[in-house]
Design an enzyme around this catalytic site. Structure first.
Site, PDB file in Angstrom:
ATOM      1  N   ARG A  90       0.833  -1.203   0.000  1.00  0.00           N
ATOM      2  CA  ARG A  90       0.000   0.000   0.000  1.00  0.00           C
ATOM      3  C   ARG A  90       0.868   1.254   0.000  1.00  0.00           C
ATOM      4  O   ARG A  90       0.560   2.223  -0.700  1.00  0.00           O
ATOM      5  CB  ARG A  90      -0.929   0.006   1.218  1.00  0.00           C
ATOM      6  CG  ARG A  90      -1.762   1.266   1.314  1.00  0.00           C
ATOM      7  CD  ARG A  90      -2.703   1.249   2.490  1.00  0.00           C
ATOM      8  NE  ARG A  90      -3.490   2.473   2.534  1.00  0.00           N
ATOM      9  CZ  ARG A  90      -4.511   2.678   3.362  1.00  0.00           C
ATOM     10  NH1 ARG A  90      -4.863   1.736   4.215  1.00  0.00           N
ATOM     11  NH2 ARG A  90      -5.178   3.819   3.341  1.00  0.00           N
ATOM     12  N   ASN A 144     -10.644  -4.351  -1.474  1.00  0.00           N
ATOM     13  CA  ASN A 144     -10.545  -3.348  -2.532  1.00  0.00           C
ATOM     14  C   ASN A 144      -9.583  -3.775  -3.630  1.00  0.00           C
ATOM     15  O   ASN A 144      -8.651  -4.545  -3.374  1.00  0.00           O
ATOM     16  CB  ASN A 144     -10.074  -2.017  -1.933  1.00  0.00           C
ATOM     17  CG  ASN A 144     -11.185  -1.298  -1.210  1.00  0.00           C
ATOM     18  OD1 ASN A 144     -12.306  -1.224  -1.710  1.00  0.00           O
ATOM     19  ND2 ASN A 144     -10.891  -0.762  -0.035  1.00  0.00           N
ATOM     20  N   CYS A 164     -19.237  -2.232   0.565  1.00  0.00           N
ATOM     21  CA  CYS A 164     -18.418  -1.071   0.914  1.00  0.00           C
ATOM     22  C   CYS A 164     -19.108  -0.332   2.046  1.00  0.00           C
ATOM     23  O   CYS A 164     -20.327  -0.403   2.190  1.00  0.00           O
ATOM     24  CB  CYS A 164     -18.262  -0.166  -0.309  1.00  0.00           C
ATOM     25  SG  CYS A 164     -17.242   1.306  -0.034  1.00  0.00           S
ATOM     26  N   HIS A 194     -16.601   3.365  -4.954  1.00  0.00           N
ATOM     27  CA  HIS A 194     -15.726   4.519  -4.761  1.00  0.00           C
ATOM     28  C   HIS A 194     -15.894   5.569  -5.863  1.00  0.00           C
ATOM     29  O   HIS A 194     -15.001   6.379  -6.100  1.00  0.00           O
ATOM     30  CB  HIS A 194     -14.258   4.094  -4.632  1.00  0.00           C
ATOM     31  CG  HIS A 194     -13.967   3.380  -3.354  1.00  0.00           C
ATOM     32  ND1 HIS A 194     -12.713   2.957  -2.989  1.00  0.00           N
ATOM     33  CD2 HIS A 194     -14.789   3.005  -2.335  1.00  0.00           C
ATOM     34  CE1 HIS A 194     -12.767   2.355  -1.817  1.00  0.00           C
ATOM     35  NE2 HIS A 194     -14.027   2.373  -1.408  1.00  0.00           N
ATOM     36  N   TYR A 244     -14.431  10.047  -2.303  1.00  0.00           N
ATOM     37  CA  TYR A 244     -13.466   9.629  -3.320  1.00  0.00           C
ATOM     38  C   TYR A 244     -13.535  10.506  -4.572  1.00  0.00           C
ATOM     39  O   TYR A 244     -12.596  10.530  -5.363  1.00  0.00           O
ATOM     40  CB  TYR A 244     -13.697   8.167  -3.713  1.00  0.00           C
ATOM     41  CG  TYR A 244     -13.218   7.196  -2.668  1.00  0.00           C
ATOM     42  CD1 TYR A 244     -11.896   6.777  -2.634  1.00  0.00           C
ATOM     43  CD2 TYR A 244     -14.083   6.712  -1.694  1.00  0.00           C
ATOM     44  CE1 TYR A 244     -11.437   5.900  -1.663  1.00  0.00           C
ATOM     45  CE2 TYR A 244     -13.637   5.827  -0.717  1.00  0.00           C
ATOM     46  CZ  TYR A 244     -12.318   5.434  -0.705  1.00  0.00           C
ATOM     47  OH  TYR A 244     -11.878   4.570   0.273  1.00  0.00           O
TER      48      TYR A 244
END
Length: 421
Positions: A90, A144, A164, A194, A244
């Site tokens: 990440r 995700n 989500c 998102h 987002y």
């Protein structure tokens, strides 16, 4: 009822456990299996899970294991919350895109594509093992990028639904602002994972009064501050975009911010260190307050509600999920995965009718859907050219020079997770 959580060693898991304990009448779990290859983390999380169950008087059994096949054997539902490559991957996803002037984020843009390429093959392997163990089991994906992962699962014929926490989080915030019970708030939530907009906020049910204009008039400043978008923009749009959307509506501003502050991955890694230390305390028997800052708020409640509805329990019949479009949004392919309110039951999810979508939002949905098609193709078949095509199609990239540079960086940083590289 037997439930399995893949990625059970995640620091998220106590949030899920707390929901299972509190909402045991909605979802009566008799056996909860936490499976994770990280044995040290798993034992810490598993110990806390047992103490949370005990404190709240839950009679279910919590089992920890690294044996995936044993964990999914006989499971009624399998929840996926894994992170291939961990926080180290990440950190990379949030860093190298910035070198090219693009947003560095773990679920969208170039970083989101990297995560999809690492994740889809792993998830499909897990799903095949679930199908062999129990073909009637439901797979609930919280991993995700949820839209791409769910589409991969559905395309392969699995009984899967994506989940989500954005919608339930907004529902809870709007309910607090309006001073009503969360169950009284129904969102006209439309888009892709998102990439969503609240086009109406209804009281009392799907056909209730739309109070979104009043919400924006009376609480627009609070909503805008939470989204980190200008209040005048919300007034002009007349809808509430997901947070987002800031990556799209304020791309350059966000890039400048991300370049001058620690990454979210670094913040989360430090939180995880502290949380795991707390989880090791044998006196701790509830989820710590710090967990609320980790992300995933209300995930447990959404997961319990969805699993209950799918397994014939008392979960709400109307929930926001990720599932096949099937004509709901006529400007997208039927097999696109959309995030909308749906009627949920033992046979799965059927999207509720959606009002005509403003071209301002429909155009971006169509663009990102095309990117997701290309991203899934790259995840399934590999190849530098497929990665390049997906990046070139993404509206947060879109220029061939950026796509070339990002392709090279993505492959270089993820080679150990890409069988074809």
């Amino acid at each position: 009822m037997k439930l399995t959580v893949v990625g059970g060693g995640s620091t998220y898991t106590p949030e899920l456990i707390d929901g299972f304990a509190r909402l045991r009448d909605t979802l009566p779990v008799e056996e909860l299996i936490l499976v994770d290859p990280a044995a040290d983390r798993l034992e810490l999380v598993g110990g806390l899970a047992r103490r949370i169950f005990a404190r709240q008087g839950h009679g279910g059994r919590v089992v920890t294991t690294s044996d995936l096949d044993a964990a999914v054997d006989g499971a009624d539902a399998v929840l996926l919350q894994l992170r291939v490559g961990g926080q180290a991957a990440r950190q990379q996803d949030e860093t190298w895109p910035l070198e090219c002037g693009c947003v560095g984020q773990e679920t969208t843009g170039a970083g989101g594509l990297a995560k999809a390429l690492r994740t889809v093959p792993v998830v499909l392997d897990i799903a095949e093992r679930v199908r062999r163990a129990n073909p009637d089991a439901w797979i609930i994906d919280f991993t995700n990028p949820v839209g791409i992962v769910t589409r991969a699962l559905l395309q392969a014929g699995h009984r899967a639904i994506g989940l989500c926490n954005v919608a339930i989080g907004l529902q809870r915030k709007f309910a607090a602002l309006l001073r009503v019970a969360p169950a009284d708030v129904h969102l006209d939530h439309v888009g892709l994972n998102h990439l969503t907009w609240e086009t109406a906020v209804r009281l009392g049910g799907p056909e209730g009064e739309d109070v979104l204009p009043r919400l924006l008039a009376e609480h627009g400043d609070a909503v805008a501050a939470d989204l980190r978008l200008p209040r005048p923009l919300l007034d002009r749009l007349g809808v509430v975009p997901s947070y987002y959307l800031r990556y799209y509506y304020a791309h350059d501003e966000v890039v400048d911010e991300l370049r001058t502050k620690p990454s979210r991955a670094a913040e989360v890694a430090e939180m995880e260190r502290q949380l795991l230390e707390m989880y090791g305390d044998p006196a701790l028997d509830e989820k710590p307050a710090l967990l609320a800052k980790r992300g995933g708020a209300y995930y447990s409640e959404a997961a319990v509600d969805l699993a209950s509805a799918l397994l014939g329990g008392t979960g709400s019949p109307y929930q926001v999920v990720n599932t096949h479009n099937r004509g709901t949004l006529p400007f997208l392919p039927d097999d696109a995965v959309i995030e909308v309110p749906a009627a949920v039951g033992a046979k799965g999810a059927s999207p509720l009718p959606v009002a005509d979508v403003d071209p301002l939002y429909a155009g971006l949905m169509a663009n990102v859907t095309a990117y997701e098609d290309l991203a899934l193709d790259a995840a399934l078949r590999g190849g530098r050219d497929r990665v390049f095509r997906a990046l070139l199609a993404h509206p947060l990239v879109g220029q061939y020079a950026y796509a070339e540079q990002l392709t090279d960086r993505l492959i270089a940083h993820n080679r150990e997770h890409l069988a074809w590289a």
